[in-house]
Design an enzyme around this catalytic site. Structure first.
Site, PDB file in Angstrom:
ATOM      1  N   TRP A 160       8.482  65.699 -38.143  1.00 30.18           N
ATOM      2  CA  TRP A 160       8.433  67.131 -37.828  1.00 30.18           C
ATOM      3  C   TRP A 160       9.730  67.836 -38.160  1.00 30.18           C
ATOM      4  O   TRP A 160       9.720  68.935 -38.720  1.00 30.18           O
ATOM      5  CB  TRP A 160       8.009  67.347 -36.369  1.00 30.18           C
ATOM      6  CG  TRP A 160       6.608  66.865 -36.183  1.00 30.18           C
ATOM      7  CD1 TRP A 160       6.192  65.773 -35.492  1.00 30.18           C
ATOM      8  CD2 TRP A 160       5.424  67.420 -36.791  1.00 30.18           C
ATOM      9  NE1 TRP A 160       4.838  65.612 -35.623  1.00 30.18           N
ATOM     10  CE2 TRP A 160       4.336  66.604 -36.404  1.00 30.18           C
ATOM     11  CE3 TRP A 160       5.173  68.516 -37.615  1.00 30.18           C
ATOM     12  CZ2 TRP A 160       3.027  66.860 -36.822  1.00 30.18           C
ATOM     13  CZ3 TRP A 160       3.868  68.767 -38.027  1.00 30.18           C
ATOM     14  CH2 TRP A 160       2.818  67.942 -37.625  1.00 30.18           C
TER      15      TRP A 160
ATOM     16  N   ASP B 274      12.546  72.350 -31.523  1.00 23.93           N
ATOM     17  CA  ASP B 274      11.079  72.287 -31.578  1.00 23.93           C
ATOM     18  C   ASP B 274      10.665  71.387 -30.414  1.00 23.93           C
ATOM     19  O   ASP B 274      10.823  70.172 -30.484  1.00 23.93           O
ATOM     20  CB  ASP B 274      10.654  71.703 -32.923  1.00 23.93           C
ATOM     21  CG  ASP B 274       9.148  71.438 -33.013  1.00 23.93           C
ATOM     22  OD1 ASP B 274       8.442  71.636 -32.000  1.00 23.93           O
ATOM     23  OD2 ASP B 274       8.687  71.015 -34.095  1.00 23.93           O
TER      24      ASP B 274
ATOM     25  N   LYS C 134      -0.450  70.624 -26.838  1.00 27.48           N
ATOM     26  CA  LYS C 134      -0.191  69.264 -26.357  1.00 27.48           C
ATOM     27  C   LYS C 134      -0.008  69.251 -24.846  1.00 27.48           C
ATOM     28  O   LYS C 134      -0.687  68.537 -24.127  1.00 27.48           O
ATOM     29  CB  LYS C 134       1.018  68.671 -27.055  1.00 27.48           C
ATOM     30  CG  LYS C 134       0.771  68.550 -28.558  1.00 27.48           C
ATOM     31  CD  LYS C 134       2.042  68.483 -29.338  1.00 27.48           C
ATOM     32  CE  LYS C 134       1.839  68.874 -30.771  1.00 27.48           C
ATOM     33  NZ  LYS C 134       0.874  68.048 -31.488  1.00 27.48           N
TER      34      LYS C 134
END
Ligand code: PMP
Length: 368
Positions: free
Chosen positions: A101, A175, A199
């Protein structure tokens, strides 16, 4: 009937109590005669839902007043462009690569600025975090990006880097998509945090950005108005239609999280305790076994995403099929890593992790 335990990395399991409230209010929210999906985002009903959700999120994560909370769309990957468009001024930003990511973030940012790789753990196959003391930070960088929990590789910062102590005065952008609200955030070390909701917080479609006041108003000319943090902040996240359903369900999740208690703690601290206990149970079991393995350095392991392998990979399909039969869903690992991955977000109860460990023990016993 009890529902199966769902270990999906995201969109992921939701607290059952939240789903039940959303279901019971589906046709008529609080006597309004409307589903939340049918309300004008500018009406008083949705206005109340949105204000309460924002306030609850601020309370939950103890977000100081000098940060704005923005409800946006586009997900984590859109933020990979939106953050540099808003913060970089077209100059240099530093990236710490710790897995897929953060690597994607660095790649996308190159379109908008010089995206310097300050450190990477690629040589260790993303299994340990590079020591902050070794980061090659750029003097005068517009910001420093880290992914504080790498969902695919299962590495997590146990403490956010203190950039000032590393000699940098750049704001830290994190993030936190896959561990938001699983533990407290040290806002003194953060300039901006972003994450998709799907999530730990709610349905896909909502992206939350928390941004310090002084970082607003720096956007590049080319930045779309709907993605300009200052425009979004000035309009209380209503510059254009926000993801109303996502905000509503996330708001219910925030209330649920605030009510959680564990060992005399409440809210996010309670969740942290529970998440530590859940992760410990699973990692301890894997480490004690010769049948399974986890390859991440012990002090870098994610509490949320636990990638693991069967040492004999020929048993993978049987493992997954047996798991589904046992009511344990979505355990297949990400294709780039292989093996298995158990995502054990806030909504996963301890009983779910116990059921997984029980299944893994039985599978080992019958196949070893
Ligand atoms: N960052 C992280 C840490 C993620 O886990 C994900 C999604 N798995 C993303 C970014 C991308 O999010 P989205 O699909 O919402 O763009």
């Amino acid at each position: 009937m009890a529902r199966p335990y769902n270990f999906s990395a995201g969109p992921a399991a939701m607290p059952e109590a939240v789903l039940q409230i959303a279901a019971s209010e589906m046709l008529d929210w609080h006597g309004s005669g409307m589903s939340v999906m049918e309300m004008s985002h500018r009406g008083k009903e949705f206005g109340a839902i949105c204000t309460q959700a924002e306030a609850a999120f601020r309370t939950l994560l103890s977000i100081p007043e000098h940060f704005h909370i923005l409800f946006m769309q586009g997900g984590g990957l859109a933020e990979n462009a939106i953050v540099p468009m808003n913060l970089s001024r077209g100059t240099i930003a530093d990236f710490v690569i710790t897995g897929s990511w953060s690597a994607k973030s660095q790649k996308e940012a190159q379109r908008y600025c010089k995206a310097n790789v300050a450190a990477t753990n690629a040589d260790a196959q993303h299994t340990r975090l590079p020591d902050p003391a070794t980061w090659q930070l750029t003097q005068g960088a517009s910001y420093v990006h880290v992914c504080s929990n790498e969902t695919i590789h299962g590495v997590e910062f146990q403490e956010l880097p203190d950039l000032a102590a590393l000699g940098s005065d750049a704001p830290l952008a994190i993030d936190f998509s896959s561990h938001v609200a699983s533990r407290p955030v040290d806002w003194r070390r953060v300039g901006l945090a972003f994450g998709g909701a799907q999530k730990n917080l709610g349905p896909a479609g909502l992206t939350i950005v928390v941004v310090r006041d002084d970082l607003l108003g720096r956007a590049l000319e080319i930045c779309p108005s709907a993605f300009n943090y200052k425009t979004v902040a000035d309009n209380q996240s209503m510059f254009n239609t926000p993801p109303t359903w996502g905000i509503y369900v996330a708001g219910l999740t925030f209330q649920w999280l605030l009510q959680q208690t564990e060992d005399g703690r409440q809210g996010v601290e309670a969740m942290e305790n529970r998440n530590i206990a859940k992760a410990r149970l699973l990692y301890d079991f894997i480490d004690a076994s010769d049948f399974y393995e986890n390859r991440v350095a012990v002090d870098c392991r994610s509490r949320m995403n636990v990638p693991f392998f069967l040492r004999d990979e020929r048993r993978n399909e049987a493992f997954l099929a047996g798991a589904r039969n046992a009511g344990l869903l979505q355990l297949k690992g990400h294709k780039s890593v292989g093996g298995m991955r158990a995502s054990i977000y806030n909504a996963m109860p301890m009983a779910g992790v116990q059921a997984l460990v029980h299944y893994m023990r039985e599978f080992e016993r019958s196949h070893a």
